[in-house]
Design a protein around this motif. Structure first.
Motif, PDB file in Angstrom:
ATOM      1  N   ASP A  37       0.812  -1.212   0.000  1.00  0.00           N
ATOM      2  CA  ASP A  37       0.000   0.000   0.000  1.00  0.00           C
ATOM      3  C   ASP A  37       0.853   1.273   0.000  1.00  0.00           C
ATOM      4  OD1 ASP A  37      -2.509  -1.303   0.023  1.00  0.00           O
ATOM      5  OD2 ASP A  37      -2.322  -1.671   2.182  1.00  0.00           O
ATOM      6  N   ASN A  38       2.095   1.166  -0.449  1.00  0.00           N
ATOM      7  CA  ASN A  38       2.959   2.342  -0.519  1.00  0.00           C
ATOM      8  C   ASN A  38       2.417   3.358  -1.518  1.00  0.00           C
ATOM      9  OD1 ASN A  38       4.711   1.159   1.304  1.00  0.00           O
ATOM     10  ND2 ASN A  38       6.073   0.346  -0.267  1.00  0.00           N
ATOM     11  N   PRO A  39       2.731   4.633  -1.329  1.00  0.00           N
ATOM     12  CA  PRO A  39       2.294   5.655  -2.289  1.00  0.00           C
ATOM     13  C   PRO A  39       2.814   5.347  -3.693  1.00  0.00           C
ATOM     14  CG  PRO A  39       3.189   6.666  -0.305  1.00  0.00           C
ATOM     15  CD  PRO A  39       3.504   5.206  -0.217  1.00  0.00           C
ATOM     16  N   ILE A  40       2.045   5.758  -4.689  1.00  0.00           N
ATOM     17  CA  ILE A  40       2.417   5.537  -6.080  1.00  0.00           C
ATOM     18  C   ILE A  40       2.713   6.879  -6.734  1.00  0.00           C
ATOM     19  CG2 ILE A  40       1.696   4.647  -8.328  1.00  0.00           C
ATOM     20  CD1 ILE A  40      -0.199   2.747  -6.829  1.00  0.00           C
ATOM     21  N   TYR A  41       3.939   7.027  -7.234  1.00  0.00           N
ATOM     22  CA  TYR A  41       4.359   8.231  -7.935  1.00  0.00           C
ATOM     23  C   TYR A  41       4.429   7.921  -9.423  1.00  0.00           C
ATOM     24  CZ  TYR A  41       5.852  10.339  -3.464  1.00  0.00           C
ATOM     25  OH  TYR A  41       5.902  10.862  -2.191  1.00  0.00           O
ATOM     26  N   LEU A  42       3.970   8.854 -10.233  1.00  0.00           N
ATOM     27  CA  LEU A  42       3.884   8.663 -11.679  1.00  0.00           C
ATOM     28  C   LEU A  42       4.742   9.682 -12.413  1.00  0.00           C
ATOM     29  CD1 LEU A  42       2.428   7.526 -14.268  1.00  0.00           C
ATOM     30  CD2 LEU A  42       0.642   9.236 -13.837  1.00  0.00           C
ATOM     31  N   GLU A  43       5.616   9.214 -13.306  1.00  0.00           N
ATOM     32  CA  GLU A  43       6.342  10.133 -14.182  1.00  0.00           C
ATOM     33  C   GLU A  43       5.756  10.025 -15.583  1.00  0.00           C
ATOM     34  OE1 GLU A  43      10.717  11.545 -15.834  1.00  0.00           O
ATOM     35  OE2 GLU A  43      10.550   9.573 -14.867  1.00  0.00           O
ATOM     36  N   ILE A  44       5.292  11.155 -16.105  1.00  0.00           N
ATOM     37  CA  ILE A  44       4.705  11.203 -17.441  1.00  0.00           C
ATOM     38  C   ILE A  44       5.748  11.748 -18.409  1.00  0.00           C
ATOM     39  CG2 ILE A  44       2.851  12.158 -18.850  1.00  0.00           C
ATOM     40  CD1 ILE A  44       1.160  12.383 -16.331  1.00  0.00           C
ATOM     41  N   GLY A  45       6.064  10.965 -19.454  1.00  0.00           N
ATOM     42  CA  GLY A  45       7.128  11.340 -20.371  1.00  0.00           C
ATOM     43  C   GLY A  45       8.477  10.989 -19.796  1.00  0.00           C
ATOM     44  N   ALA A  46       8.636   9.736 -19.413  1.00  0.00           N
ATOM     45  CA  ALA A  46       9.826   9.306 -18.666  1.00  0.00           C
ATOM     46  C   ALA A  46      11.076   9.176 -19.522  1.00  0.00           C
ATOM     47  CB  ALA A  46       9.542   7.968 -17.979  1.00  0.00           C
ATOM     48  N   GLY A  47      10.922   9.087 -20.830  1.00  0.00           N
ATOM     49  CA  GLY A  47      12.095   8.962 -21.686  1.00  0.00           C
ATOM     50  C   GLY A  47      12.913   7.729 -21.358  1.00  0.00           C
ATOM     51  N   LYS A  48      14.218   7.907 -21.164  1.00  0.00           N
ATOM     52  CA  LYS A  48      15.113   6.783 -20.874  1.00  0.00           C
ATOM     53  C   LYS A  48      15.136   6.405 -19.398  1.00  0.00           C
ATOM     54  CE  LYS A  48      18.123   7.560 -24.851  1.00  0.00           C
ATOM     55  NZ  LYS A  48      19.506   7.826 -25.325  1.00  0.00           N
ATOM     56  N   PRO A  93       4.083   1.799 -22.027  1.00  0.00           N
ATOM     57  CA  PRO A  93       4.233   2.600 -23.246  1.00  0.00           C
ATOM     58  C   PRO A  93       2.872   3.109 -23.692  1.00  0.00           C
ATOM     59  CG  PRO A  93       4.307   0.281 -23.804  1.00  0.00           C
ATOM     60  CD  PRO A  93       4.144   0.355 -22.310  1.00  0.00           C
ATOM     61  N   ILE A  94       2.446   4.240 -23.141  1.00  0.00           N
ATOM     62  CA  ILE A  94       1.107   4.749 -23.427  1.00  0.00           C
ATOM     63  C   ILE A  94       1.153   6.237 -23.753  1.00  0.00           C
ATOM     64  CG2 ILE A  94       0.078   3.052 -21.871  1.00  0.00           C
ATOM     65  CD1 ILE A  94      -0.456   5.413 -19.923  1.00  0.00           C
ATOM     66  N   ASN A  95       0.064   6.709 -24.335  1.00  0.00           N
ATOM     67  CA  ASN A  95      -0.130   8.121 -24.613  1.00  0.00           C
ATOM     68  C   ASN A  95      -0.813   8.760 -23.409  1.00  0.00           C
ATOM     69  OD1 ASN A  95      -0.998  10.653 -25.600  1.00  0.00           O
ATOM     70  ND2 ASN A  95      -1.190   9.848 -27.682  1.00  0.00           N
ATOM     71  N   ALA A  96      -0.263   9.864 -22.921  1.00  0.00           N
ATOM     72  CA  ALA A  96      -0.837  10.540 -21.752  1.00  0.00           C
ATOM     73  C   ALA A  96      -2.259  11.009 -21.998  1.00  0.00           C
ATOM     74  CB  ALA A  96       0.040  11.722 -21.356  1.00  0.00           C
ATOM     75  N   GLU A  97      -2.640  11.124 -23.257  1.00  0.00           N
ATOM     76  CA  GLU A  97      -4.021  11.495 -23.586  1.00  0.00           C
ATOM     77  C   GLU A  97      -5.004  10.527 -22.926  1.00  0.00           C
ATOM     78  OE1 GLU A  97      -5.392  13.767 -25.706  1.00  0.00           O
ATOM     79  OE2 GLU A  97      -3.749  14.559 -26.922  1.00  0.00           O
ATOM     80  N   ARG A 127      -1.285  20.282 -26.842  1.00  0.00           N
ATOM     81  CA  ARG A 127      -0.601  19.002 -26.660  1.00  0.00           C
ATOM     82  C   ARG A 127       0.336  19.008 -25.456  1.00  0.00           C
ATOM     83  NH1 ARG A 127       1.448  17.600 -32.844  1.00  0.00           N
ATOM     84  NH2 ARG A 127      -0.555  17.894 -33.907  1.00  0.00           N
ATOM     85  N   ARG A 128       0.584  20.176 -24.890  1.00  0.00           N
ATOM     86  CA  ARG A 128       1.487  20.266 -23.741  1.00  0.00           C
ATOM     87  C   ARG A 128       0.971  19.422 -22.583  1.00  0.00           C
ATOM     88  NH1 ARG A 128       2.376  26.869 -23.585  1.00  0.00           N
ATOM     89  NH2 ARG A 128       4.065  26.957 -25.139  1.00  0.00           N
ATOM     90  N   LEU A 129       1.880  18.738 -21.905  1.00  0.00           N
ATOM     91  CA  LEU A 129       1.485  17.889 -20.784  1.00  0.00           C
ATOM     92  C   LEU A 129       0.994  18.696 -19.584  1.00  0.00           C
ATOM     93  CD1 LEU A 129       4.241  15.124 -20.863  1.00  0.00           C
ATOM     94  CD2 LEU A 129       1.868  14.973 -21.665  1.00  0.00           C
ATOM     95  N   THR A 130       1.211  20.021 -19.615  1.00  0.00           N
ATOM     96  CA  THR A 130       0.714  20.885 -18.544  1.00  0.00           C
ATOM     97  C   THR A 130      -0.517  21.678 -18.976  1.00  0.00           C
ATOM     98  OG1 THR A 130       2.236  22.633 -19.240  1.00  0.00           O
ATOM     99  CG2 THR A 130       2.987  21.148 -17.490  1.00  0.00           C
ATOM    100  N   LEU A 135      -4.296  18.713 -17.168  1.00  0.00           N
ATOM    101  CA  LEU A 135      -4.354  18.948 -15.721  1.00  0.00           C
ATOM    102  C   LEU A 135      -5.670  18.478 -15.131  1.00  0.00           C
ATOM    103  CD1 LEU A 135      -2.685  22.479 -15.360  1.00  0.00           C
ATOM    104  CD2 LEU A 135      -1.643  20.214 -15.120  1.00  0.00           C
ATOM    105  N   GLU A 136      -6.740  18.666 -15.864  1.00  0.00           N
ATOM    106  CA  GLU A 136      -8.049  18.218 -15.363  1.00  0.00           C
ATOM    107  C   GLU A 136      -8.094  16.699 -15.218  1.00  0.00           C
ATOM    108  OE1 GLU A 136     -10.420  20.004 -14.136  1.00  0.00           O
ATOM    109  OE2 GLU A 136      -9.433  21.910 -14.606  1.00  0.00           O
ATOM    110  N   LYS A 137      -7.387  16.000 -16.087  1.00  0.00           N
ATOM    111  CA  LYS A 137      -7.301  14.542 -15.965  1.00  0.00           C
ATOM    112  C   LYS A 137      -6.440  14.147 -14.771  1.00  0.00           C
ATOM    113  CE  LYS A 137      -7.855  13.727 -20.933  1.00  0.00           C
ATOM    114  NZ  LYS A 137      -7.273  13.156 -22.167  1.00  0.00           N
ATOM    115  N   TYR A 138      -5.326  14.862 -14.595  1.00  0.00           N
ATOM    116  CA  TYR A 138      -4.451  14.557 -13.469  1.00  0.00           C
ATOM    117  C   TYR A 138      -5.187  14.763 -12.148  1.00  0.00           C
ATOM    118  CZ  TYR A 138      -0.856  15.415 -17.085  1.00  0.00           C
ATOM    119  OH  TYR A 138      -0.111  15.421 -18.230  1.00  0.00           O
ATOM    120  N   LYS A 139      -6.041  15.772 -12.079  1.00  0.00           N
ATOM    121  CA  LYS A 139      -6.782  16.058 -10.844  1.00  0.00           C
ATOM    122  C   LYS A 139      -7.650  14.884 -10.431  1.00  0.00           C
ATOM    123  CE  LYS A 139      -8.831  20.111 -10.696  1.00  0.00           C
ATOM    124  NZ  LYS A 139      -9.508  21.337 -11.186  1.00  0.00           N
ATOM    125  N   ILE A 140      -8.103  14.121 -11.397  1.00  0.00           N
ATOM    126  CA  ILE A 140      -8.959  12.973 -11.096  1.00  0.00           C
ATOM    127  C   ILE A 140      -8.150  11.843 -10.466  1.00  0.00           C
ATOM    128  CG2 ILE A 140     -10.386  11.153 -12.129  1.00  0.00           C
ATOM    129  CD1 ILE A 140     -11.266  13.230 -14.215  1.00  0.00           C
TER     130      ILE A 140
END
Length: 213
Positions: A37-48, A93-97, A127-130, A135-140
């Protein structure tokens, strides 16, 4: 710059038990995937994967998920999961959309966005991730009082993102137009950040809290 097509990337990642091409099935169940049950951190556009991999090594009590649509880069990140034996990291490997297809309401405790594409043309800014629609999706998917950490070298993107976050109801905790390394000893310098710093470009850094009434 677009990476040369790596034809081995997808087949290799499909053999990696820490990579999910069908991550939708784990929506709302990521804690079960990690087995804690540890917190889950997400990096969007992680690259390498430099940022997430180093973060996971430093914080074994945090679960990390990195996503990127560019499999030519993500393949190198996913190799590192195995090389470092990081059981607290997963990748998709997904689209942030489509982020809402993969994460349930309040499932994520923090989001990182590092040096995303600035999309400077007016017609491309959505198309900017910000951008507000993201942001409205991230809020959910974010838990209340969780934060988004954002770094960029692009001044216009940073200035306009400050407005995006404000307009979407985020509180600004950090707003730094010239991020000095000695002031952030825990900062993880990514490949892009190292390149920009060598060019003497100022790094912009912000932390924005998801406020819920």
């Amino acid at each position: 710059m677009r990476l040369r097509k790596k034809h081995f990337a997808i087949p290799e990642m499909r053999e990696n038990p820490y990579v999910f091409f069908d991550g939708q099935k784990n929506k709302g169940k990521w804690s079960e995937v990690f087995g804690n049950d540890n917190p889950i951190y997400l990096e969007i556009g992680a690259g390498k994967g430099t940022f997430t991999i180093e973060s996971a090594k430093r914080n074994k009590d945090i679960n990390y998920i990195m996503v990127d649509i560019e499999t030519n880069a993500l393949i190198y990140a996913t190799r590192k999961i195995l090389d470092e034996d990081l059981t607290n990291v997963r990748a998709m490997p997904i689209n942030a959309e489509n982020i809402l297809d993969y994460f349930d309401k309040e499932e994520i405790s923090r989001i990182y966005i590092n040096f995303c594409n600035p999309w400077p043309k007016l017609k491309h800014k959505k198309r900017r991730l910000t951008y507000p629609r993201f942001l409205e999706k991230y809020k959910i998917i974010l838990r209340p009082k969780s934060q988004i950490y954002f770094k960029t070298d692009d001044l216009e993107l940073f200035e306009e993102s400050l407005d995006y976050f404000k307009d979407c109801g985020f509180s600004t905790l950090v707003e730094d137009f010239d991020m000095k390394l000695d002031e952030y000893p825990q900062n993880i310098v990514t490949e892009y950040e190292r390149k920009f710093r060598k060019l003497n470009q100022k790094i912009k850094f912000g932390v924005f809290e998801h406020y819920v009434n």
